[in-house]
Scaffold this motif. Sequence first.
Motif, mmCIF file in Angstrom:
data_model
loop_
_atom_site.group_PDB
_atom_site.id
_atom_site.type_symbol
_atom_site.label_atom_id
_atom_site.label_comp_id
_atom_site.label_asym_id
_atom_site.label_seq_id
_atom_site.Cartn_x
_atom_site.Cartn_y
_atom_site.Cartn_z
ATOM 1 N N LEU A 92 20.333 20.212 10.304
ATOM 2 C CA LEU A 92 18.880 20.249 10.141
ATOM 3 C C LEU A 92 18.445 18.968 9.439
ATOM 4 N N VAL A 93 17.757 18.094 10.169
ATOM 5 C CA VAL A 93 17.246 16.858 9.595
ATOM 6 C C VAL A 93 15.890 17.137 8.963
ATOM 7 N N PHE A 94 15.716 16.692 7.717
ATOM 8 C CA PHE A 94 14.458 16.946 7.013
ATOM 9 C C PHE A 94 13.988 15.693 6.301
ATOM 10 N N VAL A 95 12.706 15.694 5.983
ATOM 11 C CA VAL A 95 12.076 14.599 5.242
ATOM 12 C C VAL A 95 11.419 15.193 4.012
ATOM 13 N N TYR A 96 11.538 14.528 2.873
ATOM 14 C CA TYR A 96 10.912 15.044 1.660
ATOM 15 C C TYR A 96 10.354 13.890 0.834
ATOM 16 N N ILE A 97 9.421 14.231 -0.019
ATOM 17 C CA ILE A 97 8.799 13.262 -0.917
ATOM 18 C C ILE A 97 9.464 13.416 -2.280
ATOM 19 N N TYR A 98 10.208 12.385 -2.673
ATOM 20 C CA TYR A 98 11.010 12.491 -3.899
ATOM 21 C C TYR A 98 10.151 12.571 -5.146
ATOM 22 N N ASP A 99 9.115 11.764 -5.235
ATOM 23 C CA ASP A 99 8.330 11.689 -6.456
ATOM 24 C C ASP A 99 6.872 11.445 -6.098
ATOM 25 N N GLN A 100 6.057 11.312 -7.106
ATOM 26 C CA GLN A 100 4.615 11.098 -6.944
ATOM 27 C C GLN A 100 3.968 12.336 -6.314
ATOM 28 N N THR A 101 2.823 12.162 -5.715
ATOM 29 C CA THR A 101 2.070 13.285 -5.182
ATOM 30 C C THR A 101 2.358 13.482 -3.702
ATOM 31 N N PRO A 102 2.123 14.700 -3.186
ATOM 32 C CA PRO A 102 2.312 14.929 -1.746
ATOM 33 C C PRO A 102 1.488 13.933 -0.936
ATOM 34 N N LYS A 151 29.422 24.277 4.563
ATOM 35 C CA LYS A 151 28.006 23.930 4.528
ATOM 36 C C LYS A 151 27.742 22.946 3.398
ATOM 37 N N GLY A 152 26.702 22.141 3.567
ATOM 38 C CA GLY A 152 26.352 21.183 2.522
ATOM 39 C C GLY A 152 25.134 20.374 2.906
ATOM 40 N N VAL A 153 24.921 19.288 2.167
ATOM 41 C CA VAL A 153 23.755 18.448 2.395
ATOM 42 C C VAL A 153 24.144 16.976 2.293
ATOM 43 N N VAL A 154 23.493 16.145 3.089
ATOM 44 C CA VAL A 154 23.597 14.700 2.992
ATOM 45 C C VAL A 154 22.202 14.193 2.654
ATOM 46 N N GLN A 155 22.089 13.498 1.512
ATOM 47 C CA GLN A 155 20.775 13.047 1.048
ATOM 48 C C GLN A 155 20.952 12.038 -0.077
ATOM 49 N N SER A 173 0.810 -1.209 0.000
ATOM 50 C CA SER A 173 0.000 0.000 0.000
ATOM 51 C C SER A 173 0.846 1.262 0.000
ATOM 52 N N MET A 174 2.161 1.139 0.284
ATOM 53 C CA MET A 174 3.019 2.312 0.383
ATOM 54 C C MET A 174 3.957 2.469 -0.804
ATOM 55 N N VAL A 175 3.868 1.628 -1.813
ATOM 56 C CA VAL A 175 4.882 1.638 -2.861
ATOM 57 C C VAL A 175 4.944 2.964 -3.604
ATOM 58 N N ASN A 176 3.851 3.713 -3.665
ATOM 59 C CA ASN A 176 3.850 4.977 -4.395
ATOM 60 C C ASN A 176 4.210 6.173 -3.524
ATOM 61 N N VAL A 177 4.506 5.921 -2.245
ATOM 62 C CA VAL A 177 4.910 6.994 -1.349
ATOM 63 C C VAL A 177 6.379 6.808 -1.023
ATOM 64 N N ASP A 178 7.210 7.738 -1.460
ATOM 65 C CA ASP A 178 8.653 7.610 -1.321
ATOM 66 C C ASP A 178 9.159 8.720 -0.414
ATOM 67 N N LEU A 179 9.174 8.490 0.884
ATOM 68 C CA LEU A 179 9.706 9.458 1.836
ATOM 69 C C LEU A 179 11.204 9.248 1.982
ATOM 70 N N ASP A 180 11.954 10.324 1.958
ATOM 71 C CA ASP A 180 13.403 10.237 2.104
ATOM 72 C C ASP A 180 13.873 11.145 3.230
ATOM 73 N N LEU A 181 14.993 10.768 3.810
ATOM 74 C CA LEU A 181 15.589 11.488 4.921
ATOM 75 C C LEU A 181 16.835 12.203 4.427
ATOM 76 N N GLY A 182 17.012 13.444 4.861
ATOM 77 C CA GLY A 182 18.190 14.209 4.480
ATOM 78 C C GLY A 182 18.651 15.084 5.635
ATOM 79 N N CYS A 183 19.801 15.723 5.459
ATOM 80 C CA CYS A 183 20.356 16.553 6.525
ATOM 81 C C CYS A 183 21.197 17.684 5.933
ATOM 82 N N LEU A 184 20.839 18.923 6.266
ATOM 83 C CA LEU A 184 21.688 20.067 5.969
ATOM 84 C C LEU A 184 22.694 20.199 7.110
#
Length: 247
Positions: free
Chosen positions: A154-164, A105-109, A86-97
Amino acid sequence: MGFLDGFWRGRAAEFDSGSASSNAIELTKRHDRVSLTRQGAATGHLRVNLTWRMRTSDIGGSQRESLLRHPFKALKPPEVLGHSQSMVNVDLDLGCLYELADGTKGVVQPLGGFLGDVNAPPYVKLSGDDRFGSASGETIYVNLDHRDNIKRLLVFVYIYDQTPAFDRTHAIVTLYPSNGPRIEIGLDERHPQARSCAVVTIENVKGEVWVRREVKFVYGFQAELDRLFGWGLQWGRGYKTKAEPQH
């Protein structure tokens, strides 16, 4: 509420002393920060993990109906349900500034392949090995033995693809320090159109390492989070399958 507030303060004092290592601290709007230094956890590797599951209404009908049709689902923990089909279309990813003490300064993602390094600058590394063996990169390690070299993260979460989909998921970011209780931040606010969320700040303030809840949803991606927190990086389109620069 007065009784509950007092109860929380008592628990918070116990957590800060590091005497409740088997429990968890939940960061909320009212109680939004905790000192890792004061609980003796400002050393070693800090593990930051992202897990999520679908809201009940999105797992094929109501929970009651779902369990009547599939009674063995009751035996599965919610996190396993969250990583099911049921979650295959939801792609949450973790990143860090990150911002280091020397101004770097930079990003890990996952995007662009910026996986970092845990034993060299930025002392932050992204790993694809979460507790479910997923390859989506949902665990970040921070080497707090080098805390003097780290100014803020700064730890953040984002949706790489598909809809919010933040409004359709129960997402939790959990910090596992080297000592004392784990720290949980739930992304439980309803923001149907948001694509990114700044979750938590880890900051070295005069030698003391603080964890502060942010939970700020934005409708754009990393560049918008950058502007919100004043990082000052240059951003471009990135892909998981191509190592294209992000800054």
